[in-house]
Design a protein around this motif. Structure first.
Motif, PDB file in Angstrom:
ATOM      1  N   GLY A 300       0.789  -1.222   0.000  1.00  0.00           N
ATOM      2  CA  GLY A 300       0.000   0.000   0.000  1.00  0.00           C
ATOM      3  C   GLY A 300       0.822   1.272   0.000  1.00  0.00           C
ATOM      4  N   SER A 301       2.131   1.142  -0.213  1.00  0.00           N
ATOM      5  CA  SER A 301       3.031   2.292  -0.114  1.00  0.00           C
ATOM      6  C   SER A 301       3.134   3.060  -1.425  1.00  0.00           C
ATOM      7  CB  SER A 301       4.416   1.826   0.343  1.00  0.00           C
ATOM      8  OG  SER A 301       4.360   1.302   1.652  1.00  0.00           O
ATOM      9  N   PHE A 302       3.727   4.243  -1.343  1.00  0.00           N
ATOM     10  CA  PHE A 302       3.817   5.128  -2.505  1.00  0.00           C
ATOM     11  C   PHE A 302       5.118   5.922  -2.424  1.00  0.00           C
ATOM     12  CE2 PHE A 302       2.705   8.408  -5.526  1.00  0.00           C
ATOM     13  CZ  PHE A 302       1.793   7.785  -6.390  1.00  0.00           C
ATOM     14  N   MET A 303       5.752   6.088  -3.586  1.00  0.00           N
ATOM     15  CA  MET A 303       7.008   6.844  -3.651  1.00  0.00           C
ATOM     16  C   MET A 303       6.913   7.972  -4.662  1.00  0.00           C
ATOM     17  SD  MET A 303      10.850   5.709  -4.894  1.00  0.00           S
ATOM     18  CE  MET A 303      11.360   4.810  -3.432  1.00  0.00           C
ATOM     19  N   LEU A 304       7.475   9.115  -4.293  1.00  0.00           N
ATOM     20  CA  LEU A 304       7.759  10.194  -5.234  1.00  0.00           C
ATOM     21  C   LEU A 304       9.250  10.132  -5.548  1.00  0.00           C
ATOM     22  CD1 LEU A 304       5.903  13.239  -3.585  1.00  0.00           C
ATOM     23  CD2 LEU A 304       4.959  11.469  -5.077  1.00  0.00           C
ATOM     24  N   SER A 305       9.574   9.787  -6.788  1.00  0.00           N
ATOM     25  CA  SER A 305      10.962   9.792  -7.238  1.00  0.00           C
ATOM     26  C   SER A 305      11.257  11.194  -7.771  1.00  0.00           C
ATOM     27  CB  SER A 305      11.171   8.733  -8.332  1.00  0.00           C
ATOM     28  OG  SER A 305      12.445   8.854  -8.929  1.00  0.00           O
ATOM     29  N   CYS A 306      12.070  11.957  -7.044  1.00  0.00           N
ATOM     30  CA  CYS A 306      12.215  13.399  -7.279  1.00  0.00           C
ATOM     31  C   CYS A 306      13.561  13.717  -7.930  1.00  0.00           C
ATOM     32  CB  CYS A 306      12.093  14.154  -5.959  1.00  0.00           C
ATOM     33  SG  CYS A 306      10.603  13.769  -5.019  1.00  0.00           S
ATOM     34  N   ASP A 307      13.535  14.053  -9.189  1.00  0.00           N
ATOM     35  CA  ASP A 307      14.760  14.389  -9.925  1.00  0.00           C
ATOM     36  C   ASP A 307      14.383  15.390 -11.006  1.00  0.00           C
ATOM     37  OD1 ASP A 307      17.375  14.378 -10.710  1.00  0.00           O
ATOM     38  OD2 ASP A 307      17.431  12.300 -11.385  1.00  0.00           O
ATOM     39  N   ASN A 308      15.177  16.413 -11.173  1.00  0.00           N
ATOM     40  CA  ASN A 308      14.794  17.517 -12.041  1.00  0.00           C
ATOM     41  C   ASN A 308      14.576  17.104 -13.490  1.00  0.00           C
ATOM     42  OD1 ASN A 308      14.600  19.354 -10.029  1.00  0.00           O
ATOM     43  ND2 ASN A 308      16.292  20.657 -10.675  1.00  0.00           N
ATOM     44  N   ALA A 309      13.836  17.958 -14.218  1.00  0.00           N
ATOM     45  CA  ALA A 309      13.400  17.663 -15.592  1.00  0.00           C
ATOM     46  C   ALA A 309      13.848  18.777 -16.531  1.00  0.00           C
ATOM     47  CB  ALA A 309      11.883  17.514 -15.622  1.00  0.00           C
ATOM     48  N   HIS A 310      13.832  18.473 -17.828  1.00  0.00           N
ATOM     49  CA  HIS A 310      14.281  19.426 -18.843  1.00  0.00           C
ATOM     50  C   HIS A 310      13.155  20.384 -19.226  1.00  0.00           C
ATOM     51  CE1 HIS A 310      17.920  17.092 -19.380  1.00  0.00           C
ATOM     52  NE2 HIS A 310      17.202  16.013 -19.608  1.00  0.00           N
ATOM     53  N   ALA A 311      13.351  21.662 -18.964  1.00  0.00           N
ATOM     54  CA  ALA A 311      12.420  22.683 -19.455  1.00  0.00           C
ATOM     55  C   ALA A 311      12.694  22.952 -20.932  1.00  0.00           C
ATOM     56  CB  ALA A 311      12.598  23.966 -18.653  1.00  0.00           C
ATOM     57  N   VAL A 312      11.703  23.491 -21.609  1.00  0.00           N
ATOM     58  CA  VAL A 312      11.896  23.907 -22.995  1.00  0.00           C
ATOM     59  C   VAL A 312      12.962  24.993 -23.049  1.00  0.00           C
ATOM     60  CG1 VAL A 312      10.819  25.052 -24.973  1.00  0.00           C
ATOM     61  CG2 VAL A 312       9.554  23.302 -23.698  1.00  0.00           C
ATOM     62  N   HIS A 313      13.949  24.786 -23.900  1.00  0.00           N
ATOM     63  CA  HIS A 313      15.002  25.790 -24.090  1.00  0.00           C
ATOM     64  C   HIS A 313      14.538  26.773 -25.164  1.00  0.00           C
ATOM     65  CE1 HIS A 313      18.837  27.671 -24.880  1.00  0.00           C
ATOM     66  NE2 HIS A 313      19.451  26.909 -23.993  1.00  0.00           N
ATOM     67  N   PRO A 314      14.548  28.069 -24.891  1.00  0.00           N
ATOM     68  CA  PRO A 314      14.016  29.027 -25.873  1.00  0.00           C
ATOM     69  C   PRO A 314      14.733  29.011 -27.213  1.00  0.00           C
ATOM     70  CG  PRO A 314      15.182  30.144 -24.076  1.00  0.00           C
ATOM     71  CD  PRO A 314      15.021  28.729 -23.660  1.00  0.00           C
ATOM     72  N   ASN A 315      15.985  28.592 -27.235  1.00  0.00           N
ATOM     73  CA  ASN A 315      16.738  28.544 -28.488  1.00  0.00           C
ATOM     74  C   ASN A 315      16.706  27.171 -29.157  1.00  0.00           C
ATOM     75  OD1 ASN A 315      17.467  31.185 -27.950  1.00  0.00           O
ATOM     76  ND2 ASN A 315      19.403  30.606 -26.975  1.00  0.00           N
ATOM     77  N   TYR A 316      16.148  26.189 -28.484  1.00  0.00           N
ATOM     78  CA  TYR A 316      16.143  24.812 -29.011  1.00  0.00           C
ATOM     79  C   TYR A 316      14.801  24.140 -28.748  1.00  0.00           C
ATOM     80  CZ  TYR A 316      21.205  25.561 -28.933  1.00  0.00           C
ATOM     81  OH  TYR A 316      22.471  26.059 -29.121  1.00  0.00           O
ATOM     82  N   LYS A 317      13.717  24.840 -29.059  1.00  0.00           N
ATOM     83  CA  LYS A 317      12.398  24.290 -28.773  1.00  0.00           C
ATOM     84  C   LYS A 317      12.178  22.952 -29.474  1.00  0.00           C
ATOM     85  CE  LYS A 317       7.533  25.625 -28.407  1.00  0.00           C
ATOM     86  NZ  LYS A 317       7.024  24.334 -28.820  1.00  0.00           N
TER      87      LYS A 317
END
Length: 439
Positions: A300-317
């Protein structure tokens, strides 16, 4: 509130040039909140309503808050990582160049953007093993001055530098320490002086280069943070804040921060190790529960695996997916991948969406372009040891694995609120497979 949180975050990161320092900072914050230290080599006696932590290798940590009413408890877990890409010093470090310079012999740790390490003030930090009588003691060191630089080659000697070239870590990335020839052992002498010990008493060192540039807030509305090691210390910090602020008598709340994610997690202190399993199993037993109760709790347990993500780069959409792309200051990122690089599925995403609705924070969704390979993270690796429903989340950022990264100011507070709500809720799994989120 926002300014204070960002100040706390950047101070935390400034004090954490290596994974060893990050865990030391986390330990300090836990001790201030009354957490008791457990040792893996000692007998555990836990009590409902009490708070504990245990470290492994001084570079990974797991903290526990045991509820007072554990009749039908489950584990609520967040997992982040303490390490960041850097350059590690080799044992015999000093190299003499033309009887005029001393450079240091290093090797890459993790997948960094090498070019971002040129022409920045650098120094050394890490852990040192010191002999004290018949004991070997661990000491942390951070040389708090501009000690090193990796100078670029002038464009006049490399006319095609702006057309792109391969960077050789053994040739191009060796930092200059001195404009004179230093004897072998000079680094050890510097460290010994810093620690106030004899050079002959240093029996081992894990030293890394770290970027000396301070964190800044920038943008027309000061909406961005520029800082080293945002991946993943931003998540390590925000999940810790949410963990400390939440109360829940029906769960065992668990905060985990693992080392060695950047090199695959396959170490005794990494997410692929038995560390999480060992702690959860022993905690269950030390609270007087049975093996059957442990397996019921995990189910019944739950985990949040927390690691940063890639935002849209304005010069490389074009580098991001057309519809599953994310932006800084627009909320927490839920990451999904058909090939299971991320653990998120319909069940865990739905539960997390409910948590964020309850917390009043926005959610975004990220997937890699189908023709691009993405990185993996902690969740799917940890699940090989302890299987529970898990969602991969993170905060959007630019320049991931640069020596100086960028993230959004608002997202830091969003994550704290969501994690606090997660830890403060009781997620129950019904026999028909449905889920409920209770206070």
């Amino acid at each position: 509130m926002e300014t204070n949180i960002i100040s706390e975050l950047t101070t935390f990161i400034e004090h954490a040039p290596t994974a060893f320092h990050a865990i030391d900072e986390i330990k300090m914050l836990l001790k201030k909140e009354g957490f008791q230290e457990l040792k893996e080599s000692e007998i555990w006696n836990l009590e409902p309503g009490e708070k504990y932590y245990v470290t492994r290798n001084n570079s990974s940590i797991i903290a526990l808050k045991a509820g007072k009413d554990l009749e039908n408890y489950s584990f609520h877990v967040t997992a982040s990582h303490s390490d960041s890409p850097a350059f590690k010093l080799k044992e015999n470090a000093e190299i003499e160049i033309a009887k005029k310079y001393t450079v240091l012999n290093t090797e890459g740790y993790g997948g960094m953007i090498c070019s971002t390490w040129f022409d920045r003030p650098l120094s050394l930090a890490g852990r040192v093993m010191v002999k004290n009588g018949d004991r070997i003691e661990t000491k942390l060191v951070k040389i708090n001055r501009d000690l090193l630089m990796i100078p670029s080659l002038a464009i006049h000697m490399d006319r095609k530098v702006n057309e792109g070239r391969a960077i050789n870590k053994q040739v191009d990335m060796l930092p200059v320490m001195s404009g004179s020839v230093k004897e072998p052992g000079e680094v050890k002498s510097l460290v010994a002086k810093e620690l106030g010990v004899e050079t002959t008493d240093i029996y081992g060192m894990d030293l890394f280069l770290y970027n000396r540039m301070e964190a800044v807030r920038w943008g027309s509305d000061r909406e961005f943070i520029g800082c080293p090691r945002l991946d993943d210390l931003q998540c390590a910090f925000t999940s810790l804040k949410g963990f400390l602020e939440a109360e829940n008598d029906k769960n065992i709340n668990v905060y985990a921060c693992f080392d060695n994610e950047e090199v695959g997690s396959g170490t005794k202190q990494g997410a692929a190790s038995t560390f999480l399993y060992d702690v959860l199993w022993r905690a269950n037993k030390a609270l007087g529960n049975t093996e059957e109760e442990y397996y019921r709790a995990v189910a019944g347990s739950f985990m949040l695996s927390c690691d940063n993500a890639h935002a849209v780069h304005p010069n490389y959409k074009q580098k991001t997916d057309a519809t599953n792309c994310v932006y800084m200051n627009d909320g927490i990122v839920v990451k999904s991948h058909a090939g299971q690089k991320y653990t998120s599925d319909a069940v865990s995403v739905a539960v997390f969406k409910m948590i964020c609705e309850k917390a009043g924070v926005p959610v975004q969704f990220f997937a890699n372009r189908s023709d691009e390979a993405g990185g993996s993270t902690l969740g799917n690796i940890a699940m090989a040891q302890v299987s529970m429903n898990t969602v991969d989340i993170g905060l959007p950022q630019l320049a991931m694995h640069s020596a100086y990264e960028t993230a959004g100011v608002k997202d830091t507070e969003y994550m704290i609120k969501a994690v606090k709500t997660f830890y403060g809720s009781h997620i129950t799994t019904a026999s028909d497979g449905n889920y409920m989120l209770e206070d």
